[in-house]
Write a protein that holds these residues in place. Sequence first.
Motif, PDB file in Angstrom:
ATOM      1  N   ALA A 183       5.896   8.606  -0.095  1.00 38.67           N
ATOM      2  CA  ALA A 183       6.951   8.781  -1.097  1.00 38.67           C
ATOM      3  C   ALA A 183       7.566  10.173  -0.991  1.00 38.67           C
ATOM      4  CB  ALA A 183       6.386   8.562  -2.499  1.00 38.67           C
ATOM      5  N   GLY A 184       8.883  10.225  -0.952  1.00 45.70           N
ATOM      6  CA  GLY A 184       9.591  11.496  -0.863  1.00 45.70           C
ATOM      7  C   GLY A 184       9.745  12.034   0.538  1.00 45.70           C
TER       8      GLY A 184
ATOM      9  N   THR B 126      19.189  12.999   1.438  1.00 46.97           N
ATOM     10  CA  THR B 126      17.825  13.243   0.944  1.00 46.97           C
ATOM     11  C   THR B 126      17.696  13.112  -0.559  1.00 46.97           C
ATOM     12  OG1 THR B 126      18.284  15.628   0.824  1.00 46.97           O
ATOM     13  CG2 THR B 126      17.299  14.796   2.866  1.00 46.97           C
TER      14      THR B 126
ATOM     15  N   PRO C  83      12.023   6.999   0.889  1.00 42.96           N
ATOM     16  CA  PRO C  83      11.058   6.122   0.205  1.00 42.96           C
ATOM     17  C   PRO C  83      10.648   6.670  -1.157  1.00 42.96           C
ATOM     18  CG  PRO C  83      10.432   6.445   2.492  1.00 42.96           C
ATOM     19  CD  PRO C  83      11.551   7.405   2.230  1.00 42.96           C
ATOM     20  N   ASN C  84      10.433   5.760  -2.108  1.00 45.91           N
ATOM     21  CA  ASN C  84      10.074   6.187  -3.462  1.00 45.91           C
ATOM     22  C   ASN C  84       8.658   5.800  -3.864  1.00 45.91           C
ATOM     23  OD1 ASN C  84      10.450   3.450  -3.645  1.00 45.91           O
ATOM     24  ND2 ASN C  84      11.888   3.520  -5.366  1.00 45.91           N
ATOM     25  N   ASP C  85       7.875   5.211  -2.911  1.00 42.54           N
ATOM     26  CA  ASP C  85       6.471   4.914  -3.237  1.00 42.54           C
ATOM     27  C   ASP C  85       5.658   4.847  -1.950  1.00 42.54           C
ATOM     28  OD1 ASP C  85       5.821   1.975  -2.418  1.00 42.54           O
ATOM     29  OD2 ASP C  85       7.785   1.844  -3.388  1.00 42.54           O
TER      30      ASP C  85
ATOM     31  N   SER D 127      18.904  10.559  -2.540  1.00 38.53           N
ATOM     32  CA  SER D 127      18.726   9.188  -3.000  1.00 38.53           C
ATOM     33  C   SER D 127      17.350   8.659  -2.601  1.00 38.53           C
ATOM     34  CB  SER D 127      19.815   8.287  -2.391  1.00 38.53           C
ATOM     35  OG  SER D 127      19.638   6.952  -2.766  1.00 38.53           O
ATOM     36  N   THR D 128      16.554   8.221  -3.594  1.00 37.44           N
ATOM     37  CA  THR D 128      15.234   7.641  -3.331  1.00 37.44           C
ATOM     38  C   THR D 128      15.213   6.197  -3.798  1.00 37.44           C
ATOM     39  OG1 THR D 128      14.350   8.396  -5.450  1.00 37.44           O
ATOM     40  CG2 THR D 128      14.097   9.878  -3.568  1.00 37.44           C
ATOM     41  N   SER D 129      14.727   5.323  -2.909  1.00 39.33           N
ATOM     42  CA  SER D 129      14.664   3.905  -3.234  1.00 39.33           C
ATOM     43  C   SER D 129      13.898   3.214  -2.101  1.00 39.33           C
ATOM     44  CB  SER D 129      16.075   3.323  -3.384  1.00 39.33           C
ATOM     45  OG  SER D 129      16.013   1.970  -3.770  1.00 39.33           O
TER      46      SER D 129
END
Length: 233
Positions: free
Chosen positions: A70-71, A118, A143-145, A120-122
Amino acid sequence: MATSGTIGNTAISTIKLVEKALRRCGLSPASITAETLETAKEDLYMLLMSLSNRGLNLWCIDSQTIPVVAGQAVYVLPVGTLDVLNLNLATPMGDGSFRDLPITQLNRDDYSSLPDKTLSTSVPVSFYFEKLRQPQITLWPVPNDDSKHLVLYRYRTIEDVGALSDELDIPARWLEAITWHLALRLAFELPEVKPDRVTMIQSMAQSMTIEVEGGETDSAPTYFAPNISGYTR
């Protein structure tokens, strides 16, 4: 008449391949020196690297699993990666299995035009592949997870030559072509090779390459699905 009853049990070591190449140059293996062996190994290495650029060597396609963090947008790919053939995002399902979702590749122009590379996270839907000395991919969105992982189908380089007692990282069907091409390279480096033999070696190398490359296919059917909806509406 009885046959051997075995398949694929004949092994050709690197030193045996080098000796065959020297014989095809008209030289006796008894004349091999340490310098000749070093030259042969260097030529063989450059030959295998050149082979990676000729087309898609089917035995050099493999799959790799890369955990998603994530991140983290950038992921360094395994050593030897030449190209990304397919990239899927494996998403966990309720029954404990994973569902593979394809991630599409962005070219340089499309990636560079993204305004929020960088921020936008999804769930990643696209990636940008960079052929650096150590190749890497950049996912978008970020990525967000951590529950997912990437399934990478890649085209890799052929393994290094290694010790002379080892076998080369090539299938048996390529041995003849590789031997002739090594002989051709040695013919240009070893002064004792007669000029008239170089022409014969070059002809055989070309012939064997055409023969083996003609069979370097997975034999899968090709389907064309033209989209003509714009002309039929």
